[in-house]
Design a protein around this motif. Structure first.
Motif, PDB file in Angstrom:
ATOM      1  N   ILE A 224       0.870  -1.179   0.000  1.00  0.00           N
ATOM      2  CA  ILE A 224       0.000   0.000   0.000  1.00  0.00           C
ATOM      3  C   ILE A 224       0.903   1.223   0.000  1.00  0.00           C
ATOM      4  O   ILE A 224       1.710   1.412   0.913  1.00  0.00           O
ATOM      5  CB  ILE A 224      -0.924   0.034   1.229  1.00  0.00           C
ATOM      6  N   VAL A 225       0.787   2.046  -1.024  1.00  0.00           N
ATOM      7  CA  VAL A 225       1.607   3.249  -1.110  1.00  0.00           C
ATOM      8  C   VAL A 225       0.793   4.420  -0.574  1.00  0.00           C
ATOM      9  O   VAL A 225      -0.297   4.715  -1.072  1.00  0.00           O
ATOM     10  CB  VAL A 225       2.067   3.520  -2.550  1.00  0.00           C
ATOM     11  N   GLU A 226       1.328   5.078   0.453  1.00  0.00           N
ATOM     12  CA  GLU A 226       0.621   6.156   1.135  1.00  0.00           C
ATOM     13  C   GLU A 226       1.032   7.522   0.586  1.00  0.00           C
ATOM     14  O   GLU A 226       2.020   7.670  -0.118  1.00  0.00           O
ATOM     15  CB  GLU A 226       0.929   6.119   2.631  1.00  0.00           C
ATOM     16  N   GLY A 227       0.244   8.513   0.967  1.00  0.00           N
ATOM     17  CA  GLY A 227       0.608   9.897   0.720  1.00  0.00           C
ATOM     18  C   GLY A 227       0.471  10.354  -0.721  1.00  0.00           C
ATOM     19  O   GLY A 227       1.141  11.297  -1.138  1.00  0.00           O
ATOM     20  N   ILE A 228      -0.417   9.724  -1.501  1.00  0.00           N
ATOM     21  CA  ILE A 228      -0.590  10.123  -2.893  1.00  0.00           C
ATOM     22  C   ILE A 228      -1.370  11.440  -2.942  1.00  0.00           C
ATOM     23  O   ILE A 228      -2.519  11.505  -2.495  1.00  0.00           O
ATOM     24  CB  ILE A 228      -1.334   9.044  -3.703  1.00  0.00           C
ATOM     25  N   GLU A 229      -0.748  12.469  -3.480  1.00  0.00           N
ATOM     26  CA  GLU A 229      -1.388  13.775  -3.543  1.00  0.00           C
ATOM     27  C   GLU A 229      -1.587  14.275  -4.966  1.00  0.00           C
ATOM     28  O   GLU A 229      -2.351  15.220  -5.196  1.00  0.00           O
ATOM     29  CB  GLU A 229      -0.579  14.788  -2.743  1.00  0.00           C
ATOM     30  N   LEU A 230      -0.903  13.675  -5.935  1.00  0.00           N
ATOM     31  CA  LEU A 230      -0.987  14.119  -7.325  1.00  0.00           C
ATOM     32  C   LEU A 230      -1.452  12.978  -8.220  1.00  0.00           C
ATOM     33  O   LEU A 230      -1.072  11.815  -8.029  1.00  0.00           O
ATOM     34  CB  LEU A 230       0.373  14.607  -7.820  1.00  0.00           C
ATOM     35  N   ARG A 231      -2.244  13.320  -9.219  1.00  0.00           N
ATOM     36  CA  ARG A 231      -2.663  12.295 -10.177  1.00  0.00           C
ATOM     37  C   ARG A 231      -1.462  11.688 -10.884  1.00  0.00           C
ATOM     38  O   ARG A 231      -1.430  10.479 -11.161  1.00  0.00           O
ATOM     39  CB  ARG A 231      -3.630  12.882 -11.206  1.00  0.00           C
ATOM     40  N   GLU A 232      -0.438  12.505 -11.183  1.00  0.00           N
ATOM     41  CA  GLU A 232       0.741  12.003 -11.876  1.00  0.00           C
ATOM     42  C   GLU A 232       1.439  10.917 -11.061  1.00  0.00           C
ATOM     43  O   GLU A 232       1.947   9.930 -11.619  1.00  0.00           O
ATOM     44  CB  GLU A 232       1.716  13.148 -12.177  1.00  0.00           C
ATOM     45  N   GLU A 233       1.486  11.086  -9.734  1.00  0.00           N
ATOM     46  CA  GLU A 233       2.066  10.048  -8.871  1.00  0.00           C
ATOM     47  C   GLU A 233       1.256   8.763  -8.972  1.00  0.00           C
ATOM     48  O   GLU A 233       1.805   7.661  -9.114  1.00  0.00           O
ATOM     49  CB  GLU A 233       2.103  10.543  -7.423  1.00  0.00           C
ATOM     50  N   ALA A 234      -0.076   8.903  -8.895  1.00  0.00           N
ATOM     51  CA  ALA A 234      -0.946   7.735  -8.955  1.00  0.00           C
ATOM     52  C   ALA A 234      -0.837   7.023 -10.300  1.00  0.00           C
ATOM     53  O   ALA A 234      -0.789   5.789 -10.369  1.00  0.00           O
ATOM     54  CB  ALA A 234      -2.390   8.151  -8.688  1.00  0.00           C
ATOM     55  N   GLU A 235      -0.792   7.783 -11.383  1.00  0.00           N
ATOM     56  CA  GLU A 235      -0.679   7.199 -12.720  1.00  0.00           C
ATOM     57  C   GLU A 235       0.608   6.379 -12.865  1.00  0.00           C
ATOM     58  O   GLU A 235       0.603   5.266 -13.387  1.00  0.00           O
ATOM     59  CB  GLU A 235      -0.689   8.305 -13.784  1.00  0.00           C
ATOM     60  N   LEU A 236       1.720   6.965 -12.412  1.00  0.00           N
ATOM     61  CA  LEU A 236       2.992   6.263 -12.555  1.00  0.00           C
ATOM     62  C   LEU A 236       3.009   4.991 -11.719  1.00  0.00           C
ATOM     63  O   LEU A 236       3.404   3.916 -12.191  1.00  0.00           O
ATOM     64  CB  LEU A 236       4.141   7.197 -12.176  1.00  0.00           C
ATOM     65  N   LEU A 237       2.552   5.078 -10.479  1.00  0.00           N
ATOM     66  CA  LEU A 237       2.516   3.896  -9.614  1.00  0.00           C
ATOM     67  C   LEU A 237       1.620   2.809 -10.201  1.00  0.00           C
ATOM     68  O   LEU A 237       1.947   1.625 -10.164  1.00  0.00           O
ATOM     69  CB  LEU A 237       2.038   4.292  -8.218  1.00  0.00           C
ATOM     70  N   HIS A 238       0.490   3.223 -10.726  1.00  0.00           N
ATOM     71  CA  HIS A 238      -0.427   2.267 -11.348  1.00  0.00           C
ATOM     72  C   HIS A 238       0.242   1.577 -12.531  1.00  0.00           C
ATOM     73  O   HIS A 238       0.121   0.355 -12.715  1.00  0.00           O
ATOM     74  CB  HIS A 238      -1.691   2.995 -11.802  1.00  0.00           C
TER      75      HIS A 238
END
Length: 292
Positions: A224-238
């Motif tokens: 579980i990756v915490e502290g996602i604040e930007l869509r760009e972070e979420a997109e890359l992790l996904h």
């Protein structure tokens, strides 16, 4: 304040002077039950469903609203266990969710040694139809080093035997490192915000994440990756294959329990620009040897 440090054992002891005002403040808050729980969603990014909520404690409006301030004062007044038990009780009592959704409860490891802890948890579960041991995850939050690890492993197993899940919190912070992960064999590993922040523009963090994903696969743990604040972070992790995420981008802590989050779905396209050499190795040795 007196600060004592034993460098060899990495044991830190802080001795505070406790004022009467401090003691009365935390006593009044606990005895009058002036705490409340808020819940932050943990998201499965494949379909944006909410698979779990983490319970977070808030104090009365004012300086003591912060959980860090609450627990700092409780520790100084030797009331940490009292505060922990009240937080657990309230978090369970106010949780209303689908039977498939889990509840993550933050708990310090030493509290699990308290004889009444398991009884309190089981009683709280019995009084809430939304809960059962199999959908409770004990999120171990280490503020102090575990000195007797064999004893801790034994007490942790007693909770596992009842069906409770185990998560380690803030991997990479405080005492929670890779060695603790391998020793505890948790069901979930929560990664500190430091490693996800700006990951979409940081090749080294992306490579490090690939190594962690490989290690999760080999140890049967969910990352579980915490502290996602930007869509760009979420997109890359996904795109890297991270399934579970938590952070303000998806959901801010609150009282509303739902089934899904209201953000647009992610593309499954790989971001080619962030390929790193670690991908070719895909093992823990590559993870440890990654250069910064």
């Amino acid at each position: 304040m007196t600060f004592l440090l034993n460098r060899k054992r990495r044991v830190y002891t802080v001795v505070h002077a406790v004022s009467a005002d401090d003691s009365l403040s935390i006593q009044n808050i606990i005895h009058s039950r002036r705490l409340h729980s808020v819940y932050q969603a943990i998201i499965d990014t494949r379909d944006l469903s909410i698979i779990a909520y983490e319970a977070l404690t808030r104090g009365p409006i004012g300086p003591m609203q912060s959980p860090l301030r609450l627990f700092d004062q409780a520790q100084r007044c030797e009331m940490t266990a009292d505060l922990e038990f009240l937080c657990l009780e309230l978090a369970c009592a106010n949780f209303r969710a689908a039977s498939t959704q889990k509840l993550f409860l933050n708990i310090h490891p030493h509290i699990l040694f308290e004889p009444q802890c398991k009884a309190l948890l089981l009683n709280s579960i019995d009084t809430n139809p939304s809960l059962a041991p199999h959908n409770i995850v004990l999120e171990l939050s280490e503020r102090e080093i575990i000195t007797n690890f064999d004893a801790f492993q034994a007490v942790l197993q007693s909770y596992r035997d009842f069906g409770f899940g185990i998560a380690i919190d803030d991997l990479g912070a405080a005492y929670c490192g890779l060695h603790r992960w391998l020793e505890l064999q948790p069901d979930f590993v929560k990664l500190d915000r430091h490693f996800s922040q700006d990951i979409h523009i940081n090749h080294h963090k992306a490579g490090f994440m690939r190594g962690l994903i490989a290690l999760c696969t080999s140890t049967n743990a969910e990352l579980i990756v915490e502290g996602i604040e930007l869509r760009e972070e979420a997109e890359l992790l996904h795109s890297l294959g991270v399934r579970l995420m938590q952070g303000y981008y998806f959901h801010r802590p609150g009282n509303i329990i739902d089934q899904r989050v209201n953000v647009s779905s992610f593309s499954n396209n790989e971001l080619q620009a962030l390929k790193t050499p670690i991908e070719a190795h895909n093992n823990i040795a590559a993870l440890i040897n990654l250069k910064h």
